[in-house]
Structures are given as C-alpha cells and as structure tokens.
Design an enzyme around this catalytic site. Structure first.
Site, PDB file in Angstrom:
ATOM      1  N   LYS A   1     -24.054   9.873  48.854  1.00 30.37           N
ATOM      2  CA  LYS A   1     -23.529   8.923  49.854  1.00 30.37           C
ATOM      3  C   LYS A   1     -24.092   7.542  49.540  1.00 30.37           C
ATOM      4  O   LYS A   1     -25.285   7.410  49.241  1.00 30.37           O
ATOM      5  CB  LYS A   1     -23.937   9.386  51.256  1.00 30.37           C
ATOM      6  CG  LYS A   1     -23.340   8.549  52.390  1.00 30.37           C
ATOM      7  CD  LYS A   1     -23.703   9.137  53.761  1.00 30.37           C
ATOM      8  CE  LYS A   1     -23.126   8.338  54.914  1.00 30.37           C
ATOM      9  NZ  LYS A   1     -23.468   8.903  56.240  1.00 30.37           N
TER      10      LYS A   1
ATOM     11  N   SER B   1     -19.613   9.625  59.432  1.00 32.35           N
ATOM     12  CA  SER B   1     -19.544   8.563  58.450  1.00 32.35           C
ATOM     13  C   SER B   1     -19.614   9.051  57.003  1.00 32.35           C
ATOM     14  O   SER B   1     -19.267   8.305  56.097  1.00 32.35           O
ATOM     15  CB  SER B   1     -20.679   7.560  58.692  1.00 32.35           C
ATOM     16  OG  SER B   1     -21.942   8.171  58.488  1.00 32.35           O
TER      17      SER B   1
ATOM     18  N   SER C   1     -22.751  12.635  61.587  1.00 36.32           N
ATOM     19  CA  SER C   1     -22.064  12.179  60.372  1.00 36.32           C
ATOM     20  C   SER C   1     -22.066  13.132  59.191  1.00 36.32           C
ATOM     21  O   SER C   1     -21.374  12.881  58.211  1.00 36.32           O
ATOM     22  CB  SER C   1     -22.649  10.849  59.914  1.00 36.32           C
ATOM     23  OG  SER C   1     -22.067   9.817  60.654  1.00 36.32           O
TER      24      SER C   1
HETATM   25  N1  GLN Z   1     -20.199   8.461  64.651  1.00 33.86           N
HETATM   26  C1  GLN Z   1     -21.516   8.178  65.125  1.00 33.86           C
HETATM   27  C2  GLN Z   1     -21.726   6.694  65.108  1.00 33.86           C
HETATM   28  O1  GLN Z   1     -20.821   5.992  64.853  1.00 33.86           O
HETATM   29  C3  GLN Z   1     -22.554   8.884  64.283  1.00 33.86           C
HETATM   30  C4  GLN Z   1     -22.719   8.257  62.972  1.00 33.86           C
HETATM   31  C5  GLN Z   1     -23.754   8.927  62.123  1.00 33.86           C
HETATM   32  O2  GLN Z   1     -24.176  10.045  62.380  1.00 33.86           O
HETATM   33  N2  GLN Z   1     -24.213   8.190  61.132  1.00 33.86           N
HETATM   34  O3  GLN Z   1     -22.788   6.194  65.361  1.00 33.86           O
END
Ligand code: GLN
Length: 475
Positions: free
Chosen positions: A67, A142, A166
């Site tokens: 990532k 994400s 995410s």
């Molecule tokens: N979707 C959540 C956010 O926007 C979690 C994102 C994540 O776990 N990095 O914060």
C-alpha cells in the site's frame, strides 16, 4: 494454475521444491499486471527491474504488493496524494524490513484513498481503482488497491492498513482475507500516520493460512514503535493447523443486525455463515455491545484530531509538493497545503483542528476519549462470554463508482469495523459468499486484544467449512 494465481503458501511450497524461482513469480505477476491492470488500476507504480533484481538476489522469496503509504527505501510513497508527488522514501518501514528478513520482497505499490481517508479509493488523487469482480464498482477502501490486486490475482498477497476498517471492508468487497491485527501487534514505524492510536498494518491475502504466514512475518516488538510489546509472536500458521469450530462460542452483537442500512443480500450471506458455523459445532449466542451507536461519532472526532496533528508535517518545506506561488513562509505553508491536499483530507484537518481547539477540546476530544473507553469495555465484557464475535463486515457489497456522493453516507460503510478499531482488538474479514448479482461478501470475526491465534484459527475453520466461493470475475 498460473504463477500469478498462487497464494503465499503454494508459492513457498513450489519454491522449496524448485518447481519455479522467485524471478518466475515476479515475471508472472508483472505480465499479469500488464495484461489486466489497465482495466483495474490497482497499481500506482511498479519498479519492475528493482523487483526482479530482488527476486534474483533472494531466489526463494515471495513478492508482496505494498500500500502506497508504507516506506520502501528508494521508492515513491505518495499516500494517494498530490502533496507527496516526487517524494522518495529514504528508508524501509519496519514491516518492510520484517518482510525482507522472512522471505518476502516488496513488489509494486498499490492505490489507496488519500492518506487512507475513505472507503472506496475514490479519494485517491492519483487514479481510479476498479473492483475486479465488477469494473463499474469500487474496490472499497482505503486499501482498495491492495484488495483489487489480491482479488484480481494481480499479486500473490498485499499489505494494507486499517484505521477504522480499511483492510476489512475492501477485503469484503474483493473476495480476499483481510486481517486487522490488535493495536500494537505490528510496528507502525515507517508507515505514514493517519490516526496514530488506531493505525495498524495487516495482511490481505487469498487464504487465511496465507494471512497467518504473512502476519507472523510482520508482527513483533520494534524499538522504533513504543506501542509494540515484547510478547513473542506465536507461530500462527502452525497453531491454526487443524483448527475447528467445535465448541467455539460465537457472539452475535445484536446492535450489528438491527441496522437500517444493512443490505438484505449481505444479511442473507451473513445468516448463512452463522448456520454454517453452527453446523460445524459452534455455539451461537446473542451478545450486546451497548455503546456501538456512539462509535462512529467518537471515531470522527478522534481520527480527524490525530490526523490534523500528523498531517501538519506536510508543509511544503520537508516533503513533496511546494507551491510555486508562495511569497513568504506563511503563504508557502498555506498554498502548498491548499494545492496539495484533496477535499476529504482538508475536511478531516478542519474537523480535527476544531475538536482540538481550546474551548472545544473538553466538549469534543476529551469526551470522545471517555466514550472510547466505554466502547472498549463493551468488548471486554463480551469476550468474558464468548470466544469471538461474528458480524457482517460492511453493510453493503461493493457500490458503484460515483454512487456515494455525500461524505456521511460514505462514513457509514465502516459502521461494523470502527468499534473494534477503537477497542484495539483484532478482527478479520473472510470471504463468505456472494450476492445474487455475484458480488463478494465477507463476514467479520472479532477477537480480543492479542488473540490473533484464536482469531485466525476460527477464520481458517470457517474458510474450510465454506469452501472458497469465487464469483465470476471481470478480469
Ligand atoms: N473509512 C474510514 C475513514 O475514512 C477508515 C479508513 C481507514 O481505516 N484507514 O476514516
């Protein structure tokens, strides 16, 4: 089976038997990326020569997609943001060092929501990633690039990060296994910080056994991250071999099932998963996590607060983008940030700065910390009664690109993954089937802090009982 379709375990076995070399695997992955990633868009960059050279030097190693917020020396690390355009990492993150020390090599960098803020990868400033099961849909986020790469057989396995869901939500959307380790299990050193009290790196793989192998390589104490205890890392793959669901007590948190936004097909697949666990001898009990309804609000105070502090370092001086329009130091900061950050990141910085400002700190941030403790206690109480919790992973299957325009609707995607992130416990999404339309659906298992062995054992037994349902893919 072609080499790019292999998982970690099969790749390691073939390498050990001399059936193929690490270079063969890397070449197969590169060919697959050339053939199919034009449609999916999982990768941002792929240093092919670098990956091949590493494979040559380490002939028994398995390539892992990374990532794009994890630092690998000499490679870009954009975090899906324009503000880090041109930035080259000067060092390896601890997880990357651990990979290299355990027979893995970093190979390719995959897309993500900007600074890991989002649930669809649509917040990436650097390109669109599509779901390999339906190219009109999102891969989740994400870690959407990681999930699309694993689910589309564009890699052997990938690393993701999970702050509020995410790893798990995109794993659910793309038919892969995604494990969010307990907070502190894996070092965060060299991983660009979003919300430091929540962030964890974890494996995204084609099987639970692969996740166990990869987690064992990643986990452990790191002098550079004070949240990683010295507890030895269990031999996860050995310890989960032959695991079963017999006599395992699985709790169904009632707050996770009576939710308005729960898609009926997701509900059906989850209910089937529960039945299957029962058939395997698991005992199903209803439990309550009474503070669930506050978790979302707590998360959207704490995570932006921490993000606003962490992202202060991107000022146009030390990293990446520097505005050409600046006339003095203050305008250098302001214009570089205004030009470099996307709208969701700006929204979080503004929210975070607000809840931390004097006069509001106690009312918002201070209170949120107290409620976070209550959320954590819910889990402590539940794990006195059950071994693990079983829940839907995300309220819906993958949605269409562009479908969710309103940020609040997007936030609701993490309804089932945020509470366990706040509690710091471990959780995983395991493929559980598909909707009538053929979209993958994952089921979530949650265990207590540092109970990864138990978690992975349950996931493995579930996976075995379910078989791997692979709906038709678009690539
Ligand atoms: N979707 C959540 C956010 O926007 C979690 C994102 C994540 O776990 N990095 O914060």
């Amino acid at each position: 089976m072609e080499l790019h379709e292999l998982g970690i375990k099969a790749a390691q076995e073939g390498l050990a038997k001399g059936e193929f070399s690490s270079e063969d695997i890397v070449r197969a992955v590169i060919d697959r990326v050339h053939a199919a990633d034009g449609k999916v868009g999982a990768y941002l960059t792929f240093d092919e020569d670098g990956a091949l050279a590493l494979a040559k030097a380490n002939p028994r190693s398995v390539p892992i997609a990374i990532k794009d917020l994890i630092n690998v020396a000499g490679q870009p690390c954009t975090c899906g943001s324009k503000i880090l355009k041109g930035y080259v990492s000067p060092y390896d993150a601890t997880v990357v060092k651990n990979l290299k020390a355990n027979g893995f090599i970093p190979a390719g960098r995959v897309n993500m929501d900007e600074f890991a803020m989002g649930s669809s990868t649509e917040n990436s400033a650097l390109g669109v990633t599509r779901n390999p099961y339906d190219l009109s849909r999102v891969p989740g986020g994400s870690s959407g690039g990681s999930a699309a790469a694993v689910g589309g057989d564009l890699c052997i396995a990938a690393l993701g990060t999970d702050t509020g869901g995410s790893i798990r939500q995109p794993a659910s959307f793309c038919n892969c296994v995604g494990v969010k380790p307990s907070y502190g299990r894996v070092s965060r050193f060299g991983v660009t910080a979003f919300a430091s009290s929540l962030d964890q790196v974890g494996p995204m793989t084609k099987s639970v056994e692969d996740a166990a192998i990869l987690l064992k390589a990643l986990a452990g104490h790191d002098e550079m991250d004070g949240t990683t205890p010295k507890d030895p890392v269990p031999d996860y793959p050995a310890m989960i071999a032959g695991s079963s669901l017999k006599g395992v007590k699985l709790g169904l948190p009632k707050e996770y099932f009576n939710v308005g936004g729960l898609d009926p097909e997701v509900k059906r697949v989850t209910e089937e998963a529960i039945r299957r666990c029962e058939e395997q001898g698991a005992e199903i009990v209803e439990v309550s996590l009474p503070h669930t309804e506050y978790a979302m609000a707590v998360y959207y105070i704490i995570a932006p607060a921490e993000a606003s502090a962490n992202l202060a370092r991107f000022d146009g001086v030390r990293y990446g983008h520097r505005s050409a329009k600046a006339v003095d130091v203050m305008s250098l900061y302001m214009k570089s940030r205004a030009e470099g950050f996307g709208p969701e990141v700006k929204r979080r910085i503004i929210m975070g700065t607000y809840v931390l400002s004097s006069g509001y700190y106690d009312a918002y941030y201070g209170r949120a910390q107290k409620v976070r403790t209550l959320v954590k206690r819910d889990f402590d109480e539940a794990f006195k009664k059950v071994d693990a919790l079983l829940t839907p992973c995300a309220p819906t299957p993958a949605f269409k690109l562009g479908e969710l325009q309103d940020p609040l609707t997007m936030y609701l995607n993490d309804l089932f993954t945020i509470p366990s992130a706040l509690a710091g416990v471990c959780a995983a999404s395991v493929p559980s089937g598909a909707t009538a339309a053929g979209l993958p659906v994952g089921v979530q298992f949650i265990c207590g802090g540092f109970e990864e062995t138990k978690l992975l054992g349950i996931c493995r037994a579930f996976e075995e009982a379910t078989g791997r349902v692979t709906p038709p893919r678009a690539v």
